[in-house]
Design an enzyme around this catalytic site. Structure first.
Site, PDB file in Angstrom:
ATOM      1  N   HIS A 489      19.548 -39.876 -31.921  1.00  0.00           N
ATOM      2  CA  HIS A 489      20.283 -38.634 -32.183  1.00  0.00           C
ATOM      3  C   HIS A 489      21.136 -38.769 -33.441  1.00  0.00           C
ATOM      4  O   HIS A 489      21.114 -37.915 -34.331  1.00  0.00           O
ATOM      5  CB  HIS A 489      21.156 -38.303 -30.973  1.00  0.00           C
ATOM      6  CG  HIS A 489      21.968 -37.061 -31.123  1.00  0.00           C
ATOM      7  ND1 HIS A 489      21.618 -35.858 -30.565  1.00  0.00           N
ATOM      8  CD2 HIS A 489      23.135 -36.828 -31.770  1.00  0.00           C
ATOM      9  CE1 HIS A 489      22.518 -34.951 -30.860  1.00  0.00           C
ATOM     10  NE2 HIS A 489      23.456 -35.510 -31.591  1.00  0.00           N
ATOM     11  N   GLU A 490      21.915 -39.840 -33.524  1.00  0.00           N
ATOM     12  CA  GLU A 490      22.801 -40.004 -34.671  1.00  0.00           C
ATOM     13  C   GLU A 490      22.013 -40.236 -35.954  1.00  0.00           C
ATOM     14  O   GLU A 490      22.426 -39.778 -37.029  1.00  0.00           O
ATOM     15  CB  GLU A 490      23.780 -41.157 -34.432  1.00  0.00           C
ATOM     16  CG  GLU A 490      24.748 -40.932 -33.283  1.00  0.00           C
ATOM     17  CD  GLU A 490      25.519 -39.623 -33.379  1.00  0.00           C
ATOM     18  OE1 GLU A 490      25.858 -39.198 -34.506  1.00  0.00           O
ATOM     19  OE2 GLU A 490      25.780 -39.010 -32.328  1.00  0.00           O
ATOM     20  N   HIS A 493      21.139 -37.077 -37.540  1.00  0.00           N
ATOM     21  CA  HIS A 493      22.234 -36.528 -38.344  1.00  0.00           C
ATOM     22  C   HIS A 493      22.239 -37.150 -39.745  1.00  0.00           C
ATOM     23  O   HIS A 493      22.528 -36.469 -40.738  1.00  0.00           O
ATOM     24  CB  HIS A 493      23.584 -36.787 -37.665  1.00  0.00           C
ATOM     25  CG  HIS A 493      23.868 -35.899 -36.505  1.00  0.00           C
ATOM     26  ND1 HIS A 493      23.767 -34.523 -36.562  1.00  0.00           N
ATOM     27  CD2 HIS A 493      24.283 -36.179 -35.236  1.00  0.00           C
ATOM     28  CE1 HIS A 493      24.100 -34.005 -35.393  1.00  0.00           C
ATOM     29  NE2 HIS A 493      24.410 -34.983 -34.576  1.00  0.00           N
TER      30      HIS A 493
END
Length: 698
Positions: A489-490, A493
């Site tokens: 997920h990160e 980003h």
């Protein structure tokens, strides 16, 4: 993100691919061991500093504040009849672009530095810079000049117009357009709101309430957990009301009376004090919103978000809840049957949800998460994530082996566009555990991408922070599956930050609407539940040519949406409560929850004497009137995934379209327009509903 808050894809994992992964890991390990840590190689386009001393941090902060004041004073001095883009807008946009990486140079060190002095200086620099920026956001003289230019009729590109409108909006949301007496009242209200919000959180932090239980009353809990509890004089053990104690009990304890005692005690935490604080907070927020020209606080909070208004949020929550109501009823029936078999005809309460969901999942899935962990060595997970993101978005990640870093474990990579060979950005990985470091997985933007005064692109730079165990001394450095998802997920980003092509620093990277910023990452999380991509990120730690099994992959995917109807009902309950109190006057919060709880939770009553509003931090700070945003991002992420990737998660054409239409615009384009552009239609909740209903009870 630094509050915060993922994924990738490509080719099927074959025996050859596994050997390639092994080779890659060996090469990376060798490079890492040979790295000269006294690096002083200059990174092209890197403005941010990563190794400032305590004194250098404070001196830089003062220089930044002085320069910012100089630019704002210059803009404020422009006669209203002589305003133009070059003397008003350009200086402010250039200031943002130039200062952001230098501000981050000062403040990110509090999260990663080994030195107490550096961390303290970093926190102090952040305090000074924040105070200065707050002062700038209230400068009526600067606002008047910007407002005059906005009204001048000078031709502007859509992004420039959006930038100017955002400047004006931010000033007016701070009350700069009000009379002096009203501005003073706004300041008084904001100060009091901040004080009460912090008091609410502090009350929870300082609460040391504990319960006493005998060992038999904790039947079902692991022996290691019970041994770790504090001992009381009467031979019982102490259970605090912190989540690391209460969550295991509510999930594993076989004794219904114990679960109920714990659930009631949790629901009463800081009860009267925090409820009174929240009531005052909501009243003050409404007063603030009305002073600023809004009907109520919810509309003020939602104006800069995708939803825009409270009515839209209510429509959204009610539509999602209605579509999943039948599913939740079926799920609750399953749990009630389980409780009857295990405990007889006792009433099913909210304290039973976690326990019986776990029991039901044990029967549905042959899945041992401890065994699953054995397939996710951190280095192999990283190489798989890199491979997926590179192939999906046409990127290449190259390690920069002679860059200056703040710790030997930190690694720097460049992200290169495969077709043009252009360096799009850089990212640091600081993912291994050490004392004094920020404790959660997150991304920090160190430098934003934008177009400079000379027309060149300022290169974006990001940092991922985590606290994973490093491979050493026989420890293979394995990740829990939740850690794999968080890292994926990160990293999404990071890719979003690097692929952004906005012209203004204000819109670049992750500086986009809060409702939208998580949608790309939540969409990409789907790759953590697909067999092909999971095999690319996995390998048994004793023989990494053996990836995770197909059955494990299927179970992980099914478990993700297991009992999702009931889980969503619990979330919607608090979202509705949050939205109602922030869009209505003089709400009796106790009575509201008593009414809402059985209505939303299919007849399950609120536990007697409890009120979740007293122990729900998101209501106090950070998510007030915006608790719905988690569901919002999941819904629209599901729409993109099902429409574009579900049939072929290795579809590079779809990946390149996603990169161009979703990641590249950043905050320069309206999020609903971005979603419509990638979908070819208006976004819908249908894909989300279908996924939940098809997966939960299968």
């Amino acid at each position: 993100m630094a509050k915060g808050k993922k994924q990738r894809r490509i080719l099927a994992f074959t025996g050859v691919a596994a050997l390639v992964a092994v080779a890659v890991n060996i090469i990376l390990t060798t490079i890492n061991a040979q790295r000269n840590r006294k690096r002083k190689v200059e990174i092209p386009g890197l403005i941010a500093h990563v190794n400032l001393s305590a004194s250098e941090i404070l001196k830089l902060a003062e220089r930044l504040i002085a320069r910012s004041k100089e630019v704002h004073d210059s803009v404020a001095s422009v006669p209203l009849e002589k305003v133009n883009y070059m003397n008003v807008i350009l200086p402010l946009s250039e200031l943002e672009a130039q200062q952001f990486p230098l501000v981050q140079s000062c403040v990110f060190q509090k999260m990663v530095s080994l030195s107490d002095d550096v961390r303290k200086a970093s926190a102090e620099a952040e305090r000074r810079i924040d105070a200065h920026l707050l002062m700038c956001s209230k400068r009526e003289d600067v606002y008047r000049v910007i407002k005059a230019f906005a009204a001048s009729g000078e031709w502007m590109s859509p992004e420039t117009k959006h930038y100017i409108n955002s400047l004006v909006r931010d000033f007016e949301r701070n009350g700069v357009n009000l009379t002096l007496s009203k501005r003073e009242e706004v300041e008084r209200l904001r100060t009091r709101i901040d004080e009460l919000s912090m008091q609410y959180i502090q009350n929870l932090d300082l609460d040391n309430t504990h319960l006493l239980f005998s060992v038999p009353e904790l039947a079902g809990l692991p022996l290691e957990f019970i041994k770790g509890l504090g001992k009381a004089e009467n031979g019982k053990v102490k259970v605090s009301l912190r989540s690391h104690h209460t969550s295991p009990i509510l999930e594993h304890c076989k004794v219904g009376a114990t679960r109920r005692l714990v659930a009631v005690a949790c629901g009463r935490r800081c009860g009267e004090d925090n409820l009174r604080i929240l009531e005052n907070l909501v009243q003050l927020r409404h007063k603030l919103a009305r002073l600023l020209g809004y009907a109520h606080y919810a509309d003020y909070a939602l104006e800069p978000r995708m939803a825009k208004a409270s009515t839209k949020v209510f429509e959204f929550l009610e539509e999602v809840a209605a579509h999943l109501n039948e599913l939740a009823i079926q799920e609750l029936s399953v749990l009630k049957d389980l409780k009857r078999k295990e405990e007889g005809n006792s009433t099913f309460g909210v304290e039973d949800l976690l326990y019986y969901v776990r029991r039901a999942e044990e029967q549905k899935f042959d899945l041992d998460l401890g065994v699953v962990k054995q397939y996710f060595p951190v280095n192999l997970v990283l190489s798989g994530i890199f491979k997926l993101y590179q192939d999906l978005f046409g990127l290449r990640f190259d390690e920069v082996t002679e860059a200056e870093v703040w710790h030997n474990d930190v690694r720097l990579f460049s992200a290169v566009d495969f077709s043009s060979n252009e360096v799009l950005g850089y990212f640091y990985l600081d993912i291994y555990s050490r004392q004094g470091k920020y404790g959660h997985t997150c991304i920090v933007a160190l430098q934003n991408g934008c177009i400079s005064l000379k027309g060149a692109r300022q290169i974006p730079v990001a940092l991922i922070i985590s606290q994973f165990q490093k491979q050493a001394d026989g420890n293979p450095g394995l990740l829990h599956f939740t850690e794999v998802v968080n890292l994926f997920h990160e990293f999404s980003h990071v890719v979003h930050h690097i692929c952004n092509r906005a012209s203004f620093a204000r819109f670049s990277g992750l500086r986009i609407e809060a409702d939208f910023v998580e949608i790309p990452s939540r969409m990409l999380e789907n790759w953590c539940y697909e067999t092909t991509s999971l095999k690319m990120m996995s390998g048994f730690h004793q023989d990494i040519t053996k990836p995770i099994t197909d059955e494990m992959c299927r179970s992980l995917k099914r478990k993700r949406d297991s009992f999702s109807g009931l889980k969503l009902k619990q979330e919607i309950l608090l979202c509705l409560f949050d939205q109602i109190i922030h869009s209505s006057e003089n709400v009796d919060m106790v009575e509201l929850l008593k009414h809402l709880h059985p209505k939303v939770m299919l007849g399950i009553p609120l536990l007697e004497g409890t009120n979740p509003a007293s122990c729900f931090p998101r209501l106090a700070i950070g998510y007030e009137a915006a608790c719905y945003s988690h569901i919002w991002s999941e819904v629209f992420a599901a729409d993109i995934f099902v429409s574009k990737f579900e049939d072929n998660i290795l579809n590079q054409y779809a990946g390149m379209q996603f990169k161009k239409k979703v990641l590249a615009p950043g905050g320069a384009k309206d999020p609903m327009e971005i979603l419509s552009d990638i979908l070819g239609r208006k976004p819908s909740i249908q894909a989300y509903v279908q996924r939940k209903t098809q997966s939960s009870l299968c």
